[in-house]
Design an enzyme around this catalytic site. Structure first.
Site, short mmCIF file in Angstrom:
data_model
loop_
_atom_site.label_atom_id
_atom_site.label_comp_id
_atom_site.label_asym_id
_atom_site.label_seq_id
_atom_site.Cartn_x
_atom_site.Cartn_y
_atom_site.Cartn_z
N HIS A 160 -13.33 -47.60 -8.60
CA HIS A 160 -13.19 -46.98 -7.29
C HIS A 160 -13.51 -45.49 -7.35
O HIS A 160 -13.18 -44.80 -8.32
CB HIS A 160 -11.77 -47.18 -6.76
CG HIS A 160 -11.47 -48.61 -6.42
ND1 HIS A 160 -11.97 -49.23 -5.31
CD2 HIS A 160 -10.72 -49.53 -7.06
CE1 HIS A 160 -11.55 -50.49 -5.27
NE2 HIS A 160 -10.78 -50.70 -6.32
N SER B 267 -11.49 -57.33 -8.96
CA SER B 267 -12.73 -57.07 -8.22
C SER B 267 -13.81 -56.40 -9.05
O SER B 267 -14.93 -56.20 -8.56
CB SER B 267 -12.44 -56.21 -6.98
OG SER B 267 -11.49 -56.83 -6.15
N CYS C 232 -26.60 -71.19 -24.01
CA CYS C 232 -26.31 -71.21 -22.58
C CYS C 232 -27.60 -70.95 -21.81
O CYS C 232 -28.12 -69.83 -21.82
CB CYS C 232 -25.26 -70.16 -22.24
SG CYS C 232 -24.93 -69.97 -20.47
N CYS D 294 -23.32 -76.00 -21.92
CA CYS D 294 -23.11 -75.25 -23.17
C CYS D 294 -21.70 -75.37 -23.73
O CYS D 294 -21.48 -75.07 -24.90
CB CYS D 294 -23.45 -73.78 -22.97
SG CYS D 294 -22.36 -72.90 -21.81
N SER E 264 -9.82 -48.47 -12.64
CA SER E 264 -10.58 -47.22 -12.48
C SER E 264 -9.88 -46.05 -13.15
O SER E 264 -10.53 -45.11 -13.64
CB SER E 264 -10.76 -46.90 -10.99
OG SER E 264 -11.20 -48.02 -10.28
#
Length: 475
Positions: A49, A45, A399, A441, A341
Site C-alpha cells: 500500500h 491481497s 508444471c 504436476c 506493506s
C-alpha cells in the site's frame, strides 16, 4: 540460550528475524506450523500500500510509508517478484469525491509521495476497462504488488543463511521469566531467551496473556478472493480500489506479479481463528461489487477461490512495544492491513526497541543480504541453454501451466529449513499455481519431494501436518 526468540513465522516475525541476523545475536523463530508464511501472510491481497489511508499519528501511518519505500531494494536483493504498478481509488459520486480528497490530504500529511486527484477522462485514459460511471480517482503511484509468501520465504531463507534458526512445529504453551525467559512448547521442548518478540498474528493476544496482563484482543476477520486465469491479467494494470469503509479497503481488482488477476476481499467477522472456508454468498457479493469497478472481468475464467484471515485488534492500531510489566517482552500485534506493506520498517522499529531495552547490538562484519533464485522462463534462450548444460534437471518441465522445471523445485528443496509439503513447494516456485491447479504436476512434485528427502511417498503432505494425499498402493 538465545538472545532473542521470535514467536510466529509470518511476514512480521520473519522480517524481524532477518533484520536481527544482521547483528551478532543468537536468534530463533518458533512457529507452530510446519512451514513459514502459513497464516495471513500466505492469503492476502499481495498489495504494498502507498499509505494514504491510515490516520495521521498512528503506527500504521508511520510504518506503512516507511515500509513502502523499502520494498524495491529488499525484493531486488532477495530475488522476489515486485512491481510498483500504482493504485487508483475510484469515486462514483460526490460523497466518494469528498472521500478521495480527504485521503489525498491525509496521505500528503503523512508523507505519501506524488498523490494526485484525477478526473474521469484522465482515469479512463489510464485504465480504459473501468466503469463509465466513475467521477474521478485518487492516483497513488507508489503503490505496488508483491509475491507475499515468496517474500516471507526469501527473508526466512536469508536469515537462516546468516546464522538464524527456525524451529517449526513448536507451538508455545508456556512462558515464564526469572533472569531470562523460559519458553515451553507443546512437544515439551524448552527454549531460553533474553528477549521475546510476540509476532504470533491471530494468536498474539493468547501469547501475550501467557505472561502479561491482558491488554488487547485479536479477532479474526475473513476475506475471500477470486484468482483469475492469466488471460484476465491485463483487464487492469493498476491496483483498483473502491473507497474504503469501516471494514477495510473494500473489494479491489488488481493484477498480480505473476500475471493473474485477483479480486476481493469481502469482510466477515468470525470467531474461529482457523476457519478458512469460502461461502457462496460472500463470493457472489465480491463479484457484484467488482462489477461496479469494471464489467470486463470474465468470472468463468476463475481458477481458484481462497479465504484469508486478518488479525483485527481492539486497539485499532498496530501494537509495537515492550510490555511495561514484563521487561524484555515485546508485542508486535494487530497486524492487519497494511501489515505486509509495513513489515520491513516494523523490523527496524523492533530493533530500536531492543536497543533501548538493553539488547547488545553489534553489527556483523559479514552479512550476506543477497539471495539468488532462478526463474527459468524469465531467462534468455542462451541463459536457458547454459543452465541446462550445467544442470540437466532444468531441462525437465514439471508444471506446464506455469512452466516450472524440476531444477527449480530441487533448488527450493535444497534451500529449505524443514521437509516441505506440496504447497510449500508451490509457494516457493509455483508448480500448481496455474490453470489446472496441480492436476497434472501434483503427483510429479510429490515424487520429487519423496526422492529428495528420501522419505516414503505416503508421508508427503499437501500442506499442514496430517494432510496426507495418498495412504498406500491399490495394486
Amino acid at each position: 540460550m538465545y538472545d532473542a526468540a521470535i514467536i510466529g513465522a509470518g511476514v512480521i516475525g520473519i522480517s524481524i528475524f532477518r533484520e536481527l541476523t544482521k547483528y551478532n545475536l543468537k536468534v530463533v523463530v518458533l512457529e507452530k506450523e510446519n512451514d513459514v508464511s502459513m497464516g495471513s501472510s500466505k492469503a492476502n491481497s499481495a498489495i504494498v500500500h502507498a499509505g494514504y489511508d491510515p490516520k495521521e499519528g498512528t503506527l500504521m501511518a508511520k510504518y506503512n510509508v516507511l515500509g513502502n519505500e523499502m520494498f524495491e531494494d529488499i525484493c531486488r536483493e532477495l530475488s522476489v517478484p515486485f512491481k510498483r504498478n500504482g493504485s487508483l481509488i475510484l469515486a462514483f459520486d460526490e460523497e466518494d469525491l469528498n472521500t478521495i480528497n480527504t485521503l489525498y490530504e491525509n496521505g500528503t500529511k503523512i508523507g505519501v509521495k506524488n498523490l494526485k486527484i484525477l478526473n474521469k477522462d484522465e482515469v479512463l485514459e489510464m485504465e480504459p476497462n473501468l466503469s463509465e460511471d466513475i467521477k474521478g480517482a485518487l492516483h497513488a503511484p507508489t503503490g505496488g504488488i508483491v509475491g507475499p509468501f515468496e517474500y516471507t520465504i526469501a527473508l526466512a531463507e536469508n536469515g537462516v543463511f546468516n546464522g538464524g534458526e527456525i524451529k517449526l512445529k513448536k507451538e508455545v504453551v508456556s512462558i515464564e521469566k526469572n533472569h531470562v525467559f523460559r519458553i515451553e512448547t507443546a512437544d515439551g521442548d524448552v527454549i531460553e531467551a533474553k528477549f521475546v518478540i510476540n509476532a504470533a498474528g491471530l494468536y498474539a493476544d493468547k501469547i501475550h496473556n501467557l505472561i502479561c496482563t491482558e491488554s488487547f484482543k485479536i479477532s479474526p476477520r475473513s476475506g475471500e478472493y477470486f484468482v483469475m486465469d492469466k488471460n484476465q491479467g491485463k483487464v487492469v494494470n493498476h491496483t483498483i480500489f473502491q473507497c474504503p469503509s469501516e471494514f477495510g479497503k473494500g473489494v479491489l481488482v488488481t493484477p498480480t506479479v505473476h500475471g493473474n488477476l485477483l479480486i476481493g476481499p469481502d469482510a466477515r467477522d468470525i470467531e474461529d481463528k482457523e476457519e478458512l472456508k469460502t461461502v457462496a454468498e460472500g463470493l457472489e457479493a465480491i463479484r457484484e461489487a467488482s462489477i461496479r469497478t469494471t464489467k470486463n472481468v470474465d468470472f468463468r475464467q476463475s481458477i481458484r477461490n481462497f479465504a484469508g484471515l486478518r488479525a483485527v485488534s481492539d486497539t485499532h492500531d498496530f501494537i509495537i512495544e515492550e510490555n511495561h510489566e514484563v521487561k524484555g517482552f515485546i508485542d508486535v500485534a494487530g497486524m492487519k492491513s497494511p501489515g505486509l506493506s509495513s513489515a520491513p520498517a516494523i523490523a527496524i522499529g523492533v530493533v530500536d526497541i531492543l536497543d533501548k531495552a538493553g539488547c547488545k547490538l553489534e553489527r556483523k562484519e559479514y552479512f550476506i543480504g543477497k539471495r539468488e533464485q532462478v526463474y527459468f522462463m524469465e531467462l534468455s534462450a542462451k541463459e536457458k541453454a547454459e543452465i541446462i548444460k550445467k544442470n540437466p534437471q532444468y531441462g525437465t518441465m514439471v508444471c506446464r501451466c506455469e512452466s516450472i522445471t524440476e531444477g527449480e523445485i530441487i533448488d527450493a528443496i535444497k534451500r529449505s529449513f524443514g521437509i516441505l509439503s506440496v504447497d510449500g513447494i508451490k509457494r516457493r516456485c509455483r508448480p500448481g499455481m496455474g490453470r489446472c491447479q496441480g492436476g497434472f504436476c501434483g503427483p510429479k512434485v510429490q515424487e520429487i519431494i519423496a526422492r529428495e528427502y528420501n522419505i516414503p511417498l505416503e508421508s508427503v503432505v499437501l500442506e499442514k501436518d496430517n494432510s496426507y494425499i495418498i495412504v498406500g498402493k491399490t495394486k
